[in-house]
Motif scaffolding. Structure first.
Motif, PDB file in Angstrom:
ATOM      1  N   VAL A 128      46.192  32.113  42.619  1.00 36.56           N
ATOM      2  CA  VAL A 128      44.862  32.691  42.424  1.00 36.56           C
ATOM      3  C   VAL A 128      44.589  33.764  43.471  1.00 36.56           C
ATOM      4  CG1 VAL A 128      42.393  32.196  42.315  1.00 36.56           C
ATOM      5  CG2 VAL A 128      44.043  30.530  41.420  1.00 36.56           C
ATOM      6  N   ALA A 129      44.976  33.496  44.716  1.00 39.64           N
ATOM      7  CA  ALA A 129      44.667  34.402  45.826  1.00 39.64           C
ATOM      8  C   ALA A 129      45.381  35.741  45.715  1.00 39.64           C
ATOM      9  CB  ALA A 129      45.035  33.737  47.147  1.00 39.64           C
ATOM     10  N   ARG A 130      46.481  35.808  44.976  1.00 37.21           N
ATOM     11  CA  ARG A 130      47.219  37.074  44.891  1.00 37.21           C
ATOM     12  C   ARG A 130      46.370  38.185  44.285  1.00 37.21           C
ATOM     13  NH1 ARG A 130      52.224  39.107  45.212  1.00 37.21           N
ATOM     14  NH2 ARG A 130      52.625  40.973  43.970  1.00 37.21           N
ATOM     15  N   ASN A 131      45.606  37.879  43.245  1.00 36.34           N
ATOM     16  CA  ASN A 131      44.822  38.905  42.554  1.00 36.34           C
ATOM     17  C   ASN A 131      43.315  38.762  42.759  1.00 36.34           C
ATOM     18  OD1 ASN A 131      47.178  40.081  41.330  1.00 36.34           O
ATOM     19  ND2 ASN A 131      47.190  38.375  39.885  1.00 36.34           N
ATOM     20  N   MET A 132      42.903  37.755  43.523  1.00 33.55           N
ATOM     21  CA  MET A 132      41.484  37.534  43.831  1.00 33.55           C
ATOM     22  C   MET A 132      41.380  37.212  45.316  1.00 33.55           C
ATOM     23  SD  MET A 132      38.937  34.410  42.688  1.00 33.55           S
ATOM     24  CE  MET A 132      38.980  34.732  40.942  1.00 33.55           C
ATOM     25  N   ASN A 192      50.462  25.989  40.428  1.00 31.54           N
ATOM     26  CA  ASN A 192      51.204  25.917  41.693  1.00 31.54           C
ATOM     27  C   ASN A 192      52.530  26.670  41.633  1.00 31.54           C
ATOM     28  OD1 ASN A 192      49.435  24.106  43.272  1.00 31.54           O
ATOM     29  ND2 ASN A 192      49.913  22.635  41.651  1.00 31.54           N
ATOM     30  N   SER A 193      52.695  27.511  40.626  1.00 38.70           N
ATOM     31  CA  SER A 193      53.919  28.293  40.471  1.00 38.70           C
ATOM     32  C   SER A 193      54.089  29.271  41.631  1.00 38.70           C
ATOM     33  CB  SER A 193      53.868  29.058  39.145  1.00 38.70           C
ATOM     34  OG  SER A 193      54.926  29.983  39.047  1.00 38.70           O
ATOM     35  N   SER A 194      55.292  29.809  41.766  1.00 41.96           N
ATOM     36  CA  SER A 194      55.544  30.857  42.763  1.00 41.96           C
ATOM     37  C   SER A 194      55.010  32.208  42.304  1.00 41.96           C
ATOM     38  CB  SER A 194      57.049  30.967  43.033  1.00 41.96           C
ATOM     39  OG  SER A 194      57.748  31.286  41.834  1.00 41.96           O
ATOM     40  N   LEU A 195      54.664  32.329  41.021  1.00 44.16           N
ATOM     41  CA  LEU A 195      54.146  33.577  40.460  1.00 44.16           C
ATOM     42  C   LEU A 195      52.760  33.355  39.875  1.00 44.16           C
ATOM     43  CD1 LEU A 195      57.318  34.842  38.536  1.00 44.16           C
ATOM     44  CD2 LEU A 195      56.592  35.467  40.843  1.00 44.16           C
ATOM     45  N   SER A 196      51.928  34.402  39.929  1.00 43.11           N
ATOM     46  CA  SER A 196      50.603  34.343  39.325  1.00 43.11           C
ATOM     47  C   SER A 196      50.707  34.485  37.812  1.00 43.11           C
ATOM     48  CB  SER A 196      49.720  35.455  39.892  1.00 43.11           C
ATOM     49  OG  SER A 196      49.582  35.318  41.287  1.00 43.11           O
ATOM     50  N   ALA A 197      49.608  34.192  37.123  1.00 45.15           N
ATOM     51  CA  ALA A 197      49.596  34.316  35.665  1.00 45.15           C
ATOM     52  C   ALA A 197      49.900  35.751  35.245  1.00 45.15           C
ATOM     53  CB  ALA A 197      48.247  33.862  35.114  1.00 45.15           C
ATOM     54  N   LEU A 198      49.311  36.737  35.929  1.00 42.61           N
ATOM     55  CA  LEU A 198      49.705  38.144  35.830  1.00 42.61           C
ATOM     56  C   LEU A 198      50.251  38.535  37.193  1.00 42.61           C
ATOM     57  CD1 LEU A 198      46.768  39.859  33.861  1.00 42.61           C
ATOM     58  CD2 LEU A 198      49.056  39.302  33.005  1.00 42.61           C
ATOM     59  N   HIS A 199      51.514  38.931  37.238  1.00 40.73           N
ATOM     60  CA  HIS A 199      52.160  39.124  38.538  1.00 40.73           C
ATOM     61  C   HIS A 199      52.836  40.488  38.598  1.00 40.73           C
ATOM     62  CE1 HIS A 199      53.635  37.054  42.243  1.00 40.73           C
ATOM     63  NE2 HIS A 199      54.519  38.034  42.195  1.00 40.73           N
ATOM     64  N   GLU A 213      33.271  43.362  51.540  1.00 39.18           N
ATOM     65  CA  GLU A 213      34.269  44.046  52.369  1.00 39.18           C
ATOM     66  C   GLU A 213      35.202  44.956  51.563  1.00 39.18           C
ATOM     67  OE1 GLU A 213      36.352  41.043  54.514  1.00 39.18           O
ATOM     68  OE2 GLU A 213      34.571  40.320  55.548  1.00 39.18           O
ATOM     69  N   LYS A 214      34.909  45.156  50.287  1.00 37.61           N
ATOM     70  CA  LYS A 214      35.691  46.068  49.426  1.00 37.61           C
ATOM     71  C   LYS A 214      37.195  45.776  49.496  1.00 37.61           C
ATOM     72  CE  LYS A 214      31.861  48.420  48.658  1.00 37.61           C
ATOM     73  NZ  LYS A 214      30.945  47.660  49.489  1.00 37.61           N
ATOM     74  N   ASN A 215      37.556  44.505  49.543  1.00 39.71           N
ATOM     75  CA  ASN A 215      38.953  44.171  49.801  1.00 39.71           C
ATOM     76  C   ASN A 215      39.687  43.593  48.601  1.00 39.71           C
ATOM     77  OD1 ASN A 215      37.628  41.756  49.638  1.00 39.71           O
ATOM     78  ND2 ASN A 215      38.629  40.822  51.404  1.00 39.71           N
ATOM     79  N   GLU A 216      39.123  43.696  47.405  1.00 32.82           N
ATOM     80  CA  GLU A 216      39.799  43.123  46.250  1.00 32.82           C
ATOM     81  C   GLU A 216      41.024  43.956  45.863  1.00 32.82           C
ATOM     82  OE1 GLU A 216      39.665  40.411  44.731  1.00 32.82           O
ATOM     83  OE2 GLU A 216      37.878  39.548  45.643  1.00 32.82           O
ATOM     84  N   VAL A 217      42.087  43.274  45.467  1.00 36.17           N
ATOM     85  CA  VAL A 217      43.339  43.967  45.163  1.00 36.17           C
ATOM     86  C   VAL A 217      43.431  44.405  43.709  1.00 36.17           C
ATOM     87  CG1 VAL A 217      44.656  42.900  46.999  1.00 36.17           C
ATOM     88  CG2 VAL A 217      44.472  41.744  44.807  1.00 36.17           C
ATOM     89  N   SER A 218      42.767  43.711  42.794  1.00 36.84           N
ATOM     90  CA  SER A 218      42.785  44.113  41.389  1.00 36.84           C
ATOM     91  C   SER A 218      41.836  45.290  41.214  1.00 36.84           C
ATOM     92  CB  SER A 218      42.368  42.945  40.490  1.00 36.84           C
ATOM     93  OG  SER A 218      43.294  41.891  40.604  1.00 36.84           O
ATOM     94  N   GLN A 219      42.371  46.400  40.731  1.00 39.37           N
ATOM     95  CA  GLN A 219      41.621  47.655  40.713  1.00 39.37           C
ATOM     96  C   GLN A 219      40.851  47.818  39.407  1.00 39.37           C
ATOM     97  OE1 GLN A 219      43.447  51.849  40.439  1.00 39.37           O
ATOM     98  NE2 GLN A 219      43.233  51.499  42.645  1.00 39.37           N
ATOM     99  N   LEU A 220      39.526  48.008  39.533  1.00 37.66           N
ATOM    100  CA  LEU A 220      38.661  48.179  38.376  1.00 37.66           C
ATOM    101  C   LEU A 220      37.969  49.532  38.453  1.00 37.66           C
ATOM    102  CD1 LEU A 220      36.927  44.663  38.392  1.00 37.66           C
ATOM    103  CD2 LEU A 220      39.093  45.318  37.326  1.00 37.66           C
ATOM    104  N   LYS A 221      37.894  50.222  37.304  1.00 36.25           N
ATOM    105  CA  LYS A 221      37.180  51.493  37.232  1.00 36.25           C
ATOM    106  C   LYS A 221      36.454  51.587  35.896  1.00 36.25           C
ATOM    107  CE  LYS A 221      40.352  54.211  40.149  1.00 36.25           C
ATOM    108  NZ  LYS A 221      41.234  55.407  40.192  1.00 36.25           N
ATOM    109  N   LYS A 222      35.228  52.109  35.942  1.00 33.93           N
ATOM    110  CA  LYS A 222      34.453  52.397  34.735  1.00 33.93           C
ATOM    111  C   LYS A 222      34.386  51.186  33.807  1.00 33.93           C
ATOM    112  CE  LYS A 222      35.425  57.352  34.876  1.00 33.93           C
ATOM    113  NZ  LYS A 222      35.982  58.517  34.141  1.00 33.93           N
TER     114      LYS A 222
END
Length: 434
Positions: free
Chosen positions: A282-286, A235-242, A333-342
């Protein structure tokens, strides 16, 4: 006549002068912050008696848990010690470079353990060795005003506010390991990018956030590379990776990983738990749980109907739930914010999950009616009960305060609560004189 007294006295004086001339003035002194090493290359070695000493061309100094290393100019310190060396603090006004294969522990009650004015280069040129450094302070374990650069070895720092703090980029390569731990704040802080390249490992753990970048990305690249952020407050104001203004990135087989310890998720069999709706962290990066593959240890949790459910036949306590996304092309909907390649991977892990499979046990209490000569319903009570728990029938009977009553029994004996779609009903009978 020869005076043996004069000869002997002169010899003793000469011997004393010789001994004094052959001994460094600083050889027996503990290094303190009042001694400026002035950027002269320094080497730490272990003597035969186990004492660790630091040597420059200007002198030799004893190192122990009270020693403080200070240099007003950029300095290279080579760890050739065979026994771990313990010092109180290191303060380099400009660049600090560490080499060698030795181990150094910096432990202080001061605000900062290792304070670097420009760049921190820890085992950046691995042909000179891959050592190990730990740093612990009351506020910041490792504080660097410019870049942190590593190509091998390990650095682990801890403090109440920050474990590792950099006002620029963090750039570990190859098999380098960088870890920052904060008891009350953020494990690793960088004003710019946090990278892990070509197999490097970065781990940040904190109460508020694991790792945080203010204006740039958190990016792992190449197989074997990983950046892990561990948070102790979902419930922090920051994500685990922010990454405040940018995003998480995982390229070419690398992993960016978020972990929420003591998340205490409650998983039911009938009400889907939507983590992105319930937790901003959780919602910030997912963006969409449906874009991830879900699993648990022990096995029970699955994704359905927009959230997490548990297999009613597999109850659990203190389970670990894991979400994994690798293929960006399957995104809804191709709307994920965490960018993955290869084949880059984003993982999100939650520890401390517990199943809560509830079934209503209906207790119906009947009282004998002299007029109808039959038992009539007096009261119905619903008892939410954990599936798999023992229902003791007599524990659910009722009292009739102020009246004489006889308990005539129930139509069931003790049983284990189960859920198969049919009601669990217990009928009780009483004779009461109101």
């Amino acid at each position: 006549m020869i005076s043996y007294k004069k000869i002997l006295g002169g010899s003793l004086v000469a011997l004393g002068l010789g001994l004094f001339a052959g001994q460094s003035a600083d050889a027996a002194s503990i290094l303190t912050e009042s001694t400026d090493l002035k950027g002269y290359a320094a080497t730490i070695t272990t003597q035969n008696d186990g004492t660790n000493v630091l040597t420059t061309k200007k002198g030799e100094y004893v190192l122990n848990e009270n020693a403080k290393i200070y240099s007003s100019s950029s300095i290279i310190i080579t760890l050739n010690n065979t026994k771990p060396v313990n010092v109180n603090s290191i303060n380099a006004k400009h660049t600090l470079e560490l080499r060698g294969n030795g181990e150094m522990n910096v432990d202080t009650t001061d605000d900062v353990a290792i304070n670097v004015g420009t760049h921190f280069r820890a085992f950046k040129t691995t042909k000179y060795g891959k050592g190990k450094v730990t740093a612990s302070a009351s506020k910041i374990g490792l504080k660097v005003e410019n870049e942190i650069q590593m190509e091998g070895g390990s650095v682990e720092a801890s403090g109440s506010e920050y474990g590792v703090y950099s006002n620029n980029d963090i750039k570990p390569y190859y098999d380098a390991v960088l870890k920052g731990v904060s008891s009350n704040g953020t494990g690793i802080y960088a004003y710019r990018d946090i990278y892990a390249w070509k197999g490097a490992t970065v781990i940040g753990e904190g109460k508020v956030a694991g790792a945080r970048s203010i204006i740039a990305h958190i990016q792992a690249e190449d197989a074997g590379s990983s950046i892990t952020g561990i948070s102790h407050d979902i419930n922090s104001s920051l994500s685990a990776l922010h990454a405040d203004k940018q995003m998480l990135r995982a390229y070419n087989g690398a992993v960016v990983r978020e972990e929420y310890k003591e998340a205490n998720l409650i998983i039911t069999d009938d009400v889907p738990l939507n983590l992105t709706s319930n937790y901003k962290t959780v919602a910030r990066n997912m963006k969409n749980m449906a874009n991830y593959n879900w699993s648990s240890d022990p096995e029970s949790v699955y994704f359905a109907n927009g959230g997490l459910l548990g297999d009613i036949d597999k109850s659990f306590e203190n389970a670990t739930v894991k979400a994994t996304r690798t293929n960006p092309s399957v995104c809804v909907e191709k709307n994920e914010v965490s960018q993955l390649k290869k084949n880059g991977t984003h993982e999100v892990i939650f520890s401390g999950a517990t199943s809560q499979y509830i079934v209503p046990v209906i207790a119906r209490h009947y009282v004998y009616d002299d007029n109808t000569k039959d038992y009539v319903l007096y009261q119905e009570v619903v008892h939410p009960t954990e599936v798999g728990s023992l229902v003791k029938v007599d524990d659910l009977k009722i009292d009739f305060p102020g009246a004489e009553s006889d308990y005539m029994g129930a139509d069931r004996t003790d049983f284990v609560a189960y859920k198969d779609g049919t009601p669990l009903v217990i009928n009780y009978k009483y004779i009461v004189e109101f």
